[in-house]
Design an enzyme around this catalytic site. Structure first.
Site, mmCIF file in Angstrom:
data_model
loop_
_atom_site.group_PDB
_atom_site.id
_atom_site.type_symbol
_atom_site.label_atom_id
_atom_site.label_comp_id
_atom_site.label_asym_id
_atom_site.label_seq_id
_atom_site.Cartn_x
_atom_site.Cartn_y
_atom_site.Cartn_z
ATOM 1 N N GLY A 159 31.353 32.680 45.111
ATOM 2 C CA GLY A 159 31.890 32.524 43.774
ATOM 3 C C GLY A 159 31.367 33.559 42.804
ATOM 4 O O GLY A 159 31.868 34.683 42.732
ATOM 5 N N CYS A 160 30.333 33.185 42.071
ATOM 6 C CA CYS A 160 29.861 34.035 40.981
ATOM 7 C C CYS A 160 29.168 35.305 41.472
ATOM 8 O O CYS A 160 29.224 36.327 40.787
ATOM 9 C CB CYS A 160 28.948 33.230 40.059
ATOM 10 S SG CYS A 160 29.840 31.890 39.218
#
Length: 213
Positions: A151-152
């Protein structure tokens, strides 16, 4: 010949390059917050080993004089500044201001000279001053660790490369709630956007920078 030999050869030809290290580096540690360490959290990922690695790298980065930047996620009540991301992922309610899930986990305390950058979206660059801050300091290399890999960390990695920074992702200092997306995203980032390296490799690089100070 192994069943994947042809595919491996294809990747080696198409994506076999290395970015290498730059002259001036910064360490960016992404979203090491309680939500990923508390079993009661919907985002729990059991990633204590990644945090331990990140803290060792942070100590070496400080010894080498590198800027250290932490990111977290913080939303106004109701997630009114979270847009479609907040709508898509109900678990992001853990990061509404005041939630204990957004706190730093035990053993992690950003130092007074370390930047804490709050964001609302996956990339540490999107909607923040990060690129300008790094450029103003003459940084050409970023070292990334954090949560979650798929994700991030990935979003920040792609944006770091897009902003013109040489990018290293430390595999040992990244974590995800499932090993398959963790491994797949490390593989893909290494192929296209960054050099994915071990903790040992980045500690050796930081030791060289410390010696050269």
């Amino acid at each position: 010949m192994t069943p994947n030999a042809g595919l491996d050869d294809n990747y080696a030809v198409a994506f076999g390059g290395k970015a290498g290290f730059g002259r001036s580096a910064a360490l960016i540690l992404i979203d090491f917050v309680e939500a990923y360490f508390d079993p009661a959290s919907p985002l729990y990922a059991g990633v204590e080993d990644a945090l331990a690695s990140a803290l060792r790298i942070r100590a070496a980065a400080r010894a080498a004089g590198l800027p250290v930047i932490w990111t977290n996620v913080a939303y106004h009540p109701g997630g009114v500044d979270g847009g479609r991301f907040f709508e898509k992922v109900p678990a992001l309610a853990a990061f509404v201001a005041g939630s204990a899930m957004g706190a730093w986990p035990k053993g992690l305390e950003p130092q007074a000279d370390e930047i804490v950058l709050s964001k609302q979206y996956p990339s540490a660059f999107f909607g923040t001053s990060l690129a300008a801050t790094l450029t103003a300091r003459g940084i050409d290399q970023v070292i990334l660790g954090g949560l979650s890999t798929s994700g991030c960390v990935r979003a920040t990695c792609v944006d770091a490369m897009s902003h013109g920074f040489r990018t290293a992702v430390v595999a040992d200092a990244c974590g995800d709630r499932h090993p398959d997306p963790h491994k797949a995203n490390l593989f893909d980032m290494n192929a296209k956007y960054a050099d994915v390296v071990s903790e040992g490799a980045i500690l050796a690089y930081l030791s060289e920078l410390e010696t050269a100070r």
